[in-house]
Design a protein around this motif. Sequence first.
Motif, PDB file in Angstrom:
ATOM      1  N   MET A   1      14.034 -14.526  -9.138  1.00 61.20           N
ATOM      2  CA  MET A   1      12.585 -14.597  -9.069  1.00 61.20           C
ATOM      3  C   MET A   1      12.108 -13.777  -7.870  1.00 61.20           C
ATOM      4  N   LYS A   2      11.003 -13.062  -8.065  1.00 56.77           N
ATOM      5  CA  LYS A   2      10.490 -12.194  -7.019  1.00 56.77           C
ATOM      6  C   LYS A   2       9.610 -12.970  -6.055  1.00 56.77           C
ATOM      7  N   ASP A   3       9.612 -12.527  -4.822  1.00 57.11           N
ATOM      8  CA  ASP A   3       8.788 -13.116  -3.775  1.00 57.11           C
ATOM      9  C   ASP A   3       7.346 -12.622  -3.941  1.00 57.11           C
ATOM     10  N   VAL A   4       6.373 -13.466  -3.576  1.00 55.84           N
ATOM     11  CA  VAL A   4       4.960 -13.089  -3.683  1.00 55.84           C
ATOM     12  C   VAL A   4       4.663 -11.881  -2.805  1.00 55.84           C
ATOM     13  N   GLY A   5       5.264 -11.817  -1.633  1.00 52.19           N
ATOM     14  CA  GLY A   5       5.050 -10.676  -0.747  1.00 52.19           C
ATOM     15  C   GLY A   5       5.510  -9.377  -1.376  1.00 52.19           C
ATOM     16  N   ASP A   6       6.657  -9.408  -2.087  1.00 51.67           N
ATOM     17  CA  ASP A   6       7.137  -8.196  -2.763  1.00 51.67           C
ATOM     18  C   ASP A   6       6.184  -7.766  -3.865  1.00 51.67           C
ATOM     19  N   LEU A   7       5.673  -8.726  -4.619  1.00 50.39           N
ATOM     20  CA  LEU A   7       4.724  -8.404  -5.688  1.00 50.39           C
ATOM     21  C   LEU A   7       3.448  -7.792  -5.118  1.00 50.39           C
ATOM     22  N   LEU A   8       2.960  -8.326  -4.005  1.00 48.49           N
ATOM     23  CA  LEU A   8       1.748  -7.776  -3.385  1.00 48.49           C
ATOM     24  C   LEU A   8       1.987  -6.370  -2.842  1.00 48.49           C
ATOM     25  N   ARG A   9       3.151  -6.145  -2.255  1.00 48.56           N
ATOM     26  CA  ARG A   9       3.444  -4.803  -1.725  1.00 48.56           C
ATOM     27  C   ARG A   9       3.530  -3.776  -2.847  1.00 48.56           C
ATOM     28  N   LYS A  10       4.127  -4.147  -3.997  1.00 49.31           N
ATOM     29  CA  LYS A  10       4.235  -3.218  -5.117  1.00 49.31           C
ATOM     30  C   LYS A  10       2.872  -2.915  -5.739  1.00 49.31           C
ATOM     31  N   ALA A  11       1.964  -3.890  -5.734  1.00 56.12           N
ATOM     32  CA  ALA A  11       0.655  -3.708  -6.346  1.00 56.12           C
ATOM     33  C   ALA A  11      -0.367  -3.105  -5.396  1.00 56.12           C
ATOM     34  N   ASP A  12      -0.003  -2.863  -4.143  1.00 56.50           N
ATOM     35  CA  ASP A  12      -0.951  -2.342  -3.146  1.00 56.50           C
ATOM     36  C   ASP A  12      -1.233  -0.871  -3.414  1.00 56.50           C
ATOM     37  N   PRO A  13      -2.487  -0.505  -3.761  1.00 54.73           N
ATOM     38  CA  PRO A  13      -2.787   0.905  -4.035  1.00 54.73           C
ATOM     39  C   PRO A  13      -2.838   1.751  -2.766  1.00 54.73           C
ATOM     40  N   VAL A  14      -3.086   1.142  -1.630  1.00 52.09           N
ATOM     41  CA  VAL A  14      -3.174   1.908  -0.381  1.00 52.09           C
ATOM     42  C   VAL A  14      -1.805   2.434   0.025  1.00 52.09           C
ATOM     43  N   ALA A  15      -0.747   1.734  -0.336  1.00 57.90           N
ATOM     44  CA  ALA A  15       0.596   2.177   0.029  1.00 57.90           C
ATOM     45  C   ALA A  15       0.953   3.500  -0.644  1.00 57.90           C
ATOM     46  N   ARG A  16       0.340   3.819  -1.767  1.00 49.10           N
ATOM     47  CA  ARG A  16       0.640   5.059  -2.489  1.00 49.10           C
ATOM     48  C   ARG A  16      -0.260   6.221  -2.062  1.00 49.10           C
ATOM     49  N   GLU A  17      -1.260   5.956  -1.223  1.00 49.92           N
ATOM     50  CA  GLU A  17      -2.167   7.018  -0.785  1.00 49.92           C
ATOM     51  C   GLU A  17      -1.560   7.779   0.376  1.00 49.92           C
ATOM     52  N   ARG A  18      -2.006   9.024   0.511  1.00 54.93           N
ATOM     53  CA  ARG A  18      -1.557   9.811   1.660  1.00 54.93           C
ATOM     54  C   ARG A  18      -2.400   9.440   2.869  1.00 54.93           C
ATOM     55  N   GLY A  19      -1.903   9.666   4.029  1.00 57.44           N
ATOM     56  CA  GLY A  19      -2.621   9.365   5.253  1.00 57.44           C
ATOM     57  C   GLY A  19      -3.714  10.384   5.525  1.00 57.44           C
ATOM     58  N   LEU A  20      -4.526  10.132   6.537  1.00 54.31           N
ATOM     59  CA  LEU A  20      -5.597  11.050   6.911  1.00 54.31           C
ATOM     60  C   LEU A  20      -5.007  12.241   7.662  1.00 54.31           C
ATOM     61  N   SER A  21      -5.635  13.369   7.479  1.00 60.96           N
ATOM     62  CA  SER A  21      -5.195  14.556   8.210  1.00 60.96           C
ATOM     63  C   SER A  21      -5.722  14.461   9.647  1.00 60.96           C
ATOM     64  N   PRO A  22      -5.118  15.223  10.576  1.00 60.72           N
ATOM     65  CA  PRO A  22      -5.599  15.189  11.964  1.00 60.72           C
ATOM     66  C   PRO A  22      -7.072  15.600  12.090  1.00 60.72           C
ATOM     67  N   ASP A  23      -7.540  16.515  11.247  1.00 57.75           N
ATOM     68  CA  ASP A  23      -8.954  16.906  11.285  1.00 57.75           C
ATOM     69  C   ASP A  23      -9.858  15.740  10.873  1.00 57.75           C
ATOM     70  N   GLU A  24      -9.467  15.015   9.834  1.00 53.52           N
ATOM     71  CA  GLU A  24     -10.259  13.863   9.390  1.00 53.52           C
ATOM     72  C   GLU A  24     -10.269  12.766  10.455  1.00 53.52           C
ATOM     73  N   ILE A  25      -9.135  12.571  11.107  1.00 47.75           N
ATOM     74  CA  ILE A  25      -9.049  11.558  12.166  1.00 47.75           C
ATOM     75  C   ILE A  25      -9.972  11.929  13.325  1.00 47.75           C
ATOM     76  N   ASN A  26      -9.968  13.181  13.751  1.00 46.10           N
ATOM     77  CA  ASN A  26     -10.815  13.631  14.856  1.00 46.10           C
ATOM     78  C   ASN A  26     -12.296  13.544  14.480  1.00 46.10           C
ATOM     79  N   ARG A  27     -12.644  13.900  13.235  1.00 47.32           N
ATOM     80  CA  ARG A  27     -14.035  13.821  12.804  1.00 47.32           C
ATOM     81  C   ARG A  27     -14.512  12.361  12.805  1.00 47.32           C
ATOM     82  N   MET A  28     -13.653  11.449  12.346  1.00 40.73           N
ATOM     83  CA  MET A  28     -14.012  10.035  12.338  1.00 40.73           C
ATOM     84  C   MET A  28     -14.165   9.502  13.764  1.00 40.73           C
ATOM     85  N   ARG A  29     -13.265   9.911  14.644  1.00 45.40           N
ATOM     86  CA  ARG A  29     -13.336   9.467  16.035  1.00 45.40           C
ATOM     87  C   ARG A  29     -14.615   9.963  16.705  1.00 45.40           C
TER      88      ARG A  29
END
Length: 117
Positions: free
Chosen positions: A1-29
């Motif tokens: 049986m799978k752990d709830v934490g594992d199921l949540l990590r697999k279903a997390d859409p943010v984990a599959r996204e790429r990170g912000l570029s340094p230009d985007e980070i500086n603009r946000m800052r």
Amino acid sequence: MKDVGDLLRKADPVARERGLSPDEINRMRRAIVSAVGRDSATAVWWPAPILVAATVAVTLVAGVVVGRWLPSHDAALAGDRGDASPAAPASSERRQLQFASPGGTRIIWVFDPDFNP
């Protein structure tokens, strides 16, 4: 049986996204730092402290005026004692209130006018 934490990590859409570029980070800052120096327009609608104090004062004065117009509790009791009918219980007599709760518990309250804690 799978752990709830594992199921949540697999279903997390943010984990599959790429990170912000340094230009985007500086603009946000820069946007955050520049917003710190500006005055906030959302706090303008709050009333001034003098308005709040005036409201409290008017409420207190209204309470005192209404309290003066209404008869006091002691005056009402003094008027009732003079008009007491013979059927009314004496002021030193103990009185009871009895009732039963839905669960069947009987509750008896005894009112003793001579009770002084």
